[in-house]
Design an enzyme around this catalytic site. Structure first.
Site, PDB file in Angstrom:
ATOM      1  N   LYS A  42       0.821  -1.214   0.000  1.00 20.97           N
ATOM      2  CA  LYS A  42       0.000   0.000   0.000  1.00 20.97           C
ATOM      3  C   LYS A  42       0.857   1.268   0.000  1.00 20.97           C
ATOM      4  O   LYS A  42       0.529   2.256  -0.659  1.00 20.97           O
ATOM      5  CB  LYS A  42      -0.964  -0.016   1.194  1.00 20.97           C
ATOM      6  CG  LYS A  42      -1.994  -1.131   1.072  1.00 20.97           C
ATOM      7  CD  LYS A  42      -3.025  -1.094   2.164  1.00 20.97           C
ATOM      8  CE  LYS A  42      -3.788  -2.412   2.250  1.00 20.97           C
ATOM      9  NZ  LYS A  42      -4.521  -2.777   1.043  1.00 20.97           N
ATOM     10  N   ASN A  45       2.434   1.628  -3.502  1.00 24.74           N
ATOM     11  CA  ASN A  45       1.391   1.970  -4.481  1.00 24.74           C
ATOM     12  C   ASN A  45       0.993   3.440  -4.364  1.00 24.74           C
ATOM     13  O   ASN A  45       0.842   4.152  -5.368  1.00 24.74           O
ATOM     14  CB  ASN A  45       0.143   1.115  -4.261  1.00 24.74           C
ATOM     15  CG  ASN A  45       0.368  -0.362  -4.543  1.00 24.74           C
ATOM     16  OD1 ASN A  45       1.342  -0.739  -5.188  1.00 24.74           O
ATOM     17  ND2 ASN A  45      -0.526  -1.214  -4.053  1.00 24.74           N
ATOM     18  N   ASP A 233      -5.473   2.731  -3.204  1.00 25.46           N
ATOM     19  CA  ASP A 233      -4.139   3.349  -3.101  1.00 25.46           C
ATOM     20  C   ASP A 233      -4.012   4.530  -4.056  1.00 25.46           C
ATOM     21  O   ASP A 233      -3.433   5.566  -3.707  1.00 25.46           O
ATOM     22  CB  ASP A 233      -3.057   2.307  -3.390  1.00 25.46           C
ATOM     23  CG  ASP A 233      -3.060   1.204  -2.350  1.00 25.46           C
ATOM     24  OD1 ASP A 233      -3.421   1.490  -1.194  1.00 25.46           O
ATOM     25  OD2 ASP A 233      -2.729   0.061  -2.703  1.00 25.46           O
TER      26      ASP A 233
HETATM   27  O1  RIB Z   1      -3.944  -2.141  -1.701  1.00 23.24           O
HETATM   28  C1  RIB Z   1      -3.401  -3.136  -2.517  1.00 23.24           C
HETATM   29  C2  RIB Z   1      -2.127  -3.662  -1.914  1.00 23.24           C
HETATM   30  O2  RIB Z   1      -2.420  -4.307  -0.705  1.00 23.24           O
HETATM   31  C3  RIB Z   1      -1.407  -4.684  -2.751  1.00 23.24           C
HETATM   32  O3  RIB Z   1      -0.500  -4.116  -3.657  1.00 23.24           O
HETATM   33  C4  RIB Z   1      -0.771  -5.595  -1.719  1.00 23.24           C
HETATM   34  O4  RIB Z   1       0.618  -5.552  -1.702  1.00 23.24           O
HETATM   35  C5  RIB Z   1      -1.359  -5.168  -0.384  1.00 23.24           C
HETATM   36  O5  RIB Z   1      -0.470  -4.431   0.316  1.00 23.24           O
END
Ligand code: RIB
Length: 287
Positions: A42, A45, A233
């Protein structure tokens, strides 16, 4: 437009994505359709989402001393995220997330690994970067003590602090009032807050429907859904970006809704994250 400076305190994971038409029942073996490994987490991202939009972004995080960690750091560099505060754990492996994608929805299991070493002391060692930020953004895939420390540090230093409380884990009650904005999805909001008393800070995301803020419903944008992973995200990275360029919170939410609508159109958390121009175009702002 001023380039916003955003610091993310958060996780880096390698996402192990399997698409499957029917989830196995307990004790059952089932065939998946396809498998991919893609950068995620998260924190990472949200950092990539803000950087694609044009922000100057630093990520405070940790990976393991392994090939996946090297790959994730290289990837963040390619995405123009400053990696100077991504440390390397001596003892723990890089975080991974097992993701099952079924009927355009997902189920995620995270093994935190090195993300657990993003301690308050480690975050404090990056305080000059935090002090130079327009917005600090965090989630709950790093230790809660670190998020509590960050909320307190930002509050004392008058730095806007956005907390995406995902996944929903219990936090000390004093944290909420130190956040500028708190951005749960509906499930997280139901788990964390029985009766929210800080409605000026609470932005609840509603998936394709958009988001709710105080009494306002701010609608989402239509999209061809392939994979919803990372949509929240993108929303958070774009929200931090727009607050950093001093949009009103209502405008920032509308911008974040539009940005998130791109993410669901591609497989993987980061593949569909848009540039600023694409978001403007979808919002009809550059006509
Ligand atoms: O929000 C999505 C993310 O949650 C994914 O990329 C995974 O790694 C988890 O952290």
């Amino acid at each position: 437009m001023k380039q916003p400076v955003i610091t993310v305190i958060g996780s880096l994971n390698m996402d192990l994505l399997t698409t499957i038409s029917r989830l196995p029942d307990q004790g059952e073996t089932n065939f998946g359709e396809s498998f991919y490994m893609k950068p995620g987490g998260k924190g990472a991202n949200q950092a990539v989402a803000a950087a694609r939009l044009g922000a100057k972004v630093s990520l405070i995080g940790k990976v393991g001393n392994d090939s996946i960690g090297v790959e994730l750091i290289q990837h963040m560099k390619r995405e123009n995220v400053d990696t100077g505060h991504i440390g390397i754990s001596k003892t723990k492996a890089t975080g991974v997330a097992n993701i099952l994608i079924n009927e355009s929805d997902n189920r995620i299991m995270v093994v935190s690994g090195a993300n657990q070493e993003v301690t308050p002391d480690y975050a404090e060692s990056c305080k000059e970067t935090l002090l130079a930020s327009d917005v600090v953004l965090s989630q709950l895939e790093v230790p809660v003590e670190t998020v509590e420390w960050a909320a307190d540090f930002c509050h004392k230093n008058e730095i806007p602090f956005v907390l995406n409380p995902a996944p929903a884990v219990p936090l000390s009650a004093s944290v909420w009032e130190k956040c500028s904005y708190i951005t749960p999805n509906e499930l997280e909001a139901a788990l964390l807050f029985q009766e929210p008393s800080f409605s000026d800070q609470l932005i609840t995301t509603l998936g394709p429907l958009g988001a709710k803020y105080k009494t306002l419903f701010i609608p989402g944008y239509p999209a061809e859904v392939v994979d919803t992973t990372g949509a929240g995200d993108t929303f958070n990275g774009a929200l931090a970006f727009s607050l950093g360029v001093r949009l009103s919170v209502e405008q920032a939410i509308a911008f974040a809704n539009a940005a998130a609508s791109f993410t669901v159109e591609k497989l993987g958390a980061q593949a569909g994250m848009p540039t600023y121009e694409k978001v403007e175009e979808r919002m009809g702002l550059n006509a």
